[in-house]
Design an enzyme around this catalytic site. Structure first.
Site, PDB file in Angstrom:
ATOM      1  N   LYS A 228      54.848  18.289 -79.010  1.00  0.00           N
ATOM      2  CA  LYS A 228      54.311  18.927 -77.791  1.00  0.00           C
ATOM      3  C   LYS A 228      54.212  20.344 -78.203  1.00  0.00           C
ATOM      4  CE  LYS A 228      53.599  20.854 -73.897  1.00  0.00           C
ATOM      5  NZ  LYS A 228      52.555  20.669 -73.090  1.00  0.00           N
ATOM      6  N   CYS A 282      52.316  28.331 -70.405  1.00  0.00           N
ATOM      7  CA  CYS A 282      52.634  27.296 -71.616  1.00  0.00           C
ATOM      8  C   CYS A 282      52.367  28.300 -72.967  1.00  0.00           C
ATOM      9  CB  CYS A 282      51.714  26.217 -71.655  1.00  0.00           C
ATOM     10  SG  CYS A 282      51.478  25.439 -70.016  1.00  0.00           S
TER      11      CYS A 282
HETATM   12  N1  SAJ Z   1      41.874  30.240 -74.056  1.00  0.00           N
HETATM   13  C1  SAJ Z   1      41.220  31.159 -74.760  1.00  0.00           C
HETATM   14  N2  SAJ Z   1      40.315  30.490 -75.677  1.00  0.00           N
HETATM   15  C2  SAJ Z   1      40.127  29.420 -75.747  1.00  0.00           C
HETATM   16  C3  SAJ Z   1      40.846  28.406 -74.978  1.00  0.00           C
HETATM   17  C4  SAJ Z   1      41.774  28.969 -73.859  1.00  0.00           C
HETATM   18  O1  SAJ Z   1      41.167  32.320 -74.638  1.00  0.00           O
HETATM   19  O2  SAJ Z   1      39.191  28.854 -76.382  1.00  0.00           O
HETATM   20  C5  SAJ Z   1      42.815  31.029 -73.012  1.00  0.00           C
HETATM   21  C6  SAJ Z   1      42.659  30.367 -71.499  1.00  0.00           C
HETATM   22  O3  SAJ Z   1      41.836  31.283 -70.651  1.00  0.00           O
HETATM   23  C7  SAJ Z   1      44.068  30.493 -70.883  1.00  0.00           C
HETATM   24  C8  SAJ Z   1      44.809  30.387 -72.162  1.00  0.00           C
HETATM   25  O4  SAJ Z   1      44.202  30.456 -73.217  1.00  0.00           O
HETATM   26  O5  SAJ Z   1      44.159  32.185 -70.673  1.00  0.00           O
HETATM   27  C9  SAJ Z   1      45.654  28.858 -71.965  1.00  0.00           C
HETATM   28  O6  SAJ Z   1      44.503  28.061 -71.648  1.00  0.00           O
HETATM   29  P1  SAJ Z   1      44.660  26.403 -71.807  1.00  0.00           P
HETATM   30  O7  SAJ Z   1      43.277  25.812 -71.603  1.00  0.00           O
HETATM   31  O8  SAJ Z   1      45.254  25.804 -73.152  1.00  0.00           O
HETATM   32  O9  SAJ Z   1      45.513  25.974 -70.651  1.00  0.00           O
HETATM   33  P2  SAJ Z   1      47.061  25.598 -70.181  1.00  0.00           P
HETATM   34  O10 SAJ Z   1      47.847  26.638 -70.892  1.00  0.00           O
HETATM   35  O11 SAJ Z   1      46.864  25.600 -68.803  1.00  0.00           O
HETATM   36  O12 SAJ Z   1      47.393  24.181 -70.957  1.00  0.00           O
HETATM   37  C10 SAJ Z   1      47.937  24.250 -72.249  1.00  0.00           C
HETATM   38  C11 SAJ Z   1      47.179  22.750 -72.567  1.00  0.00           C
HETATM   39  N3  SAJ Z   1      47.465  22.445 -74.100  1.00  0.00           N
HETATM   40  C12 SAJ Z   1      46.606  22.076 -74.914  1.00  0.00           C
HETATM   41  O13 SAJ Z   1      45.208  21.791 -74.623  1.00  0.00           O
HETATM   42  C13 SAJ Z   1      47.125  22.058 -76.034  1.00  0.00           C
HETATM   43  C14 SAJ Z   1      47.810  21.464 -71.701  1.00  0.00           C
HETATM   44  O14 SAJ Z   1      47.248  20.278 -72.208  1.00  0.00           O
HETATM   45  C15 SAJ Z   1      49.379  21.626 -71.886  1.00  0.00           C
HETATM   46  O15 SAJ Z   1      49.929  20.477 -71.020  1.00  0.00           O
HETATM   47  C16 SAJ Z   1      49.692  22.860 -71.236  1.00  0.00           C
HETATM   48  O16 SAJ Z   1      49.336  24.034 -72.054  1.00  0.00           O
HETATM   49  C17 SAJ Z   1      51.211  22.623 -71.152  1.00  0.00           C
HETATM   50  O17 SAJ Z   1      51.729  22.580 -70.098  1.00  0.00           O
HETATM   51  O18 SAJ Z   1      51.732  22.921 -72.133  1.00  0.00           O
END
Ligand code: SAJ
Length: 454
Positions: A228, A282
């Site tokens: 994870k 997360c």
């Molecule tokens: N972000 C960027 N650039 C990117 C992708 C995202 O700056 O290319 C930013 C987003 O805007 C956000 C943050 O990162 O602020 C996190 O975004 P995210 O899409 O990863 O969203 P979370 O945190 O809601 O979800 C993540 C996911 N993990 C992965 O995709 C590996 C989700 O699948 C998990 O279940 C979740 O964390 C968790 O609960 O751990």
């Protein structure tokens, strides 16, 4: 609790007959969809939460979460069918449960060390009334070894039962993408690692039969938790790399988005995008679970730590871009009206947990700016001490700078000509989420700046 001892073979049949009882500890963004999904599959589910309002709402069939597609209807239906009920009182729910699923939050302290207090508390509560032969499943995200070294012994202390012998202890970390949880719940394979293969098999059988997803067996809870964290840190580190490219390419006059989109044509390039920073419950937290276990083991994970530092620096970079855009139109931050478009940590969800936008707003206030906020998920609500406007136009009226903080779908269709008439003479426009085309914004008369844009 069913009178039949649990086995991987009899779970599907027991589920069909409504004979499986499940207690879900924590009805948050993961716990409530999980409880509802198992109830839909025929399990008798009791959700336990410390929040009175969440328990009361759930028992009336209402859903406190407003931005998870399909969840509100499902909660209404499974409460009406009697398969889901909620309670503040955990004891009875756990005493009669075949499976108790821990879905409580695991934030980090200011000191960037993991806060497992909710998991510890849930383990104590479980230990007080857990029944022999039942299974404890940990969906909360924790460091590798925390389930074996903290959750198990805590339950043993409280219950006098033995892990693996008298009850099952399994990690099945939640993996769902906030905003798409109900969809992911049906499609995303689950990773399952238990103390002892038979408990792993029983849990695999439950998730496969109830959720219809594939379950991947791994050798133990710490391997499941390591997996994870690996997938989340993989994302955080790759976002940090994209942010580092952006900071560099700005200096070199290269457009980072153009570069990343070109690279995305290659089979093994997974595009991640720069921006205002990384938010949510997360990614900004998960690295520290692994860092703390690594340090205990005498290891220093340099890359993971550096990635956090780079991503945590991005909000300040956004402030620099806002200053530059204002200077370009002969203004300064002090005294300027700045309209923040989007405060949520990611698009199309109502969640500001650890959103990078908060730091930008705090800095701008400290620098003497007047802040307006518009976020389609927070119309008219108070956020970070600012009453959000009910329309984008209201926030933009008389603004000296517009800033995109979240890539909500609504911001993909901005009428820039119209906006240019609302703002205070010539204004700045900072896109910190790569939503708009720089040339179109500039053509509308704004002084454009973007993270990693030329
Ligand atoms: N972000 C960027 N650039 C990117 C992708 C995202 O700056 O290319 C930013 C987003 O805007 C956000 C943050 O990162 O602020 C996190 O975004 P995210 O899409 O990863 O969203 P979370 O945190 O809601 O979800 C993540 C996911 N993990 C992965 O995709 C590996 C989700 O699948 C998990 O279940 C979740 O964390 C968790 O609960 O751990």
């Amino acid at each position: 609790m069913t009178k039949h001892p649990l086995s991987a073979e009899n779970i599907p049949n027991l589920l069909r007959k409504g004979k499986v009882k499940i207690a879900v500890i924590g009805l948050g963004r993961i716990g409530l969809p999980t409880a509802a999904a198992f109830a839909r599959a025929g399990a008798r589910v009791t959700g336990v939460d410390v929040k009175k309002e969440v328990v009361q709402k759930t028992n009336t069939g209402e859903c406190w979460l407003t931005d998870e597609l399909g969840l509100a209807d499902l909660v209404r239906d499974v409460v009406r069918s009697g398969n889901l009920r909620a309670t503040l009182e955990a004891r009875d729910a756990i005493a009669e449960a075949d499976f108790s699923i821990i879905c409580v939050p695991t934030p980090v302290y200011e000191t960037k060390t993991p806060d497992y207090s909710a998991v510890q508390k849930a383990s104590r509560t479980l230990g007080k009334s857990l029944r022999r032969g039942s299974v404890v499943i940990v969906e909360s995200t924790v460091g590798p070894g925390i389930v074996e070294d903290m959750v198990g012994p805590t339950i043993e202390d409280e219950s006098g039962l033995r892990v693996g012998k008298d009850f099952g202890l399994v990690s099945c970390p939640e993996r769902s993408d906030p905003g798409n949880i109900m969809q992911n719940m049906k499609t995303l394979p689950r990773i399952v690692g238990g103390v002892g293969p038979s408990w792993t098999d029983i849990t695999v059988s439950l998730y496969e039969a109830a959720l219809g997803v594939k379950a991947i067996r791994v050798s133990d809870p710490k391997t499941a938790n390591a997996a994870k964290l690996t997938e989340n840190l993989f994302r955080d580190v790759n976002i940090a790399l994209a942010n580092e490219f952006a900071l560099l390419f700005e200096e070199l006059g290269v457009d980072t988005i153009e570069v990343i989109n070109a690279c995305a044509s290659k089979y093994n390039f997974m595009p991640h995008y720069p921006g205002i920073g990384v938010g949510g419950p997360c990614l900004p937290a998960n690295s520290y679970y692994l860092i703390s276990e690594a340090i205990k083991a005498g290891n220093i994970p340099y890359l993971i730590r550096m990635a956090r530092e780079i991503n945590d620096r991005m909000p300040d970079h956004a402030v620099e871009l806002i200053e530059e855009a204002l200077n370009e139109v002969g203004k300064t931050v002090r005294g300027s009206k700045i309209a923040m478009l989007g405060v949520a940590y990611k698009p199309n969800i109502k969640d500001v947990q650890l959103t990078p936008v908060e730091r930008v707003i705090t800095r701008l206030k400290e620098m003497g700016a007047r802040l307006e906020i518009y976020d389609p998920m927070y119309r008219g609500e108070e956020v970070f001490g600012v009453k959000a406007k009910s329309s984008l136009e209201a926030a933009a009226r008389g603004a000296d700078c517009l800033v995109i903080g979240t890539a909500h779908d609504e911001f993909k269709h901005l009428d820039l000509e119209e906006l240019s008439k609302l703002v205070n003479s010539r204004a700045g426009f900072v896109d910190a989420r790569n939503v708009v085309s720089p040339s179109v914004v500039a053509k509308a008369g704004f002084a454009f700046k973007g993270v990693g844009r030329k």
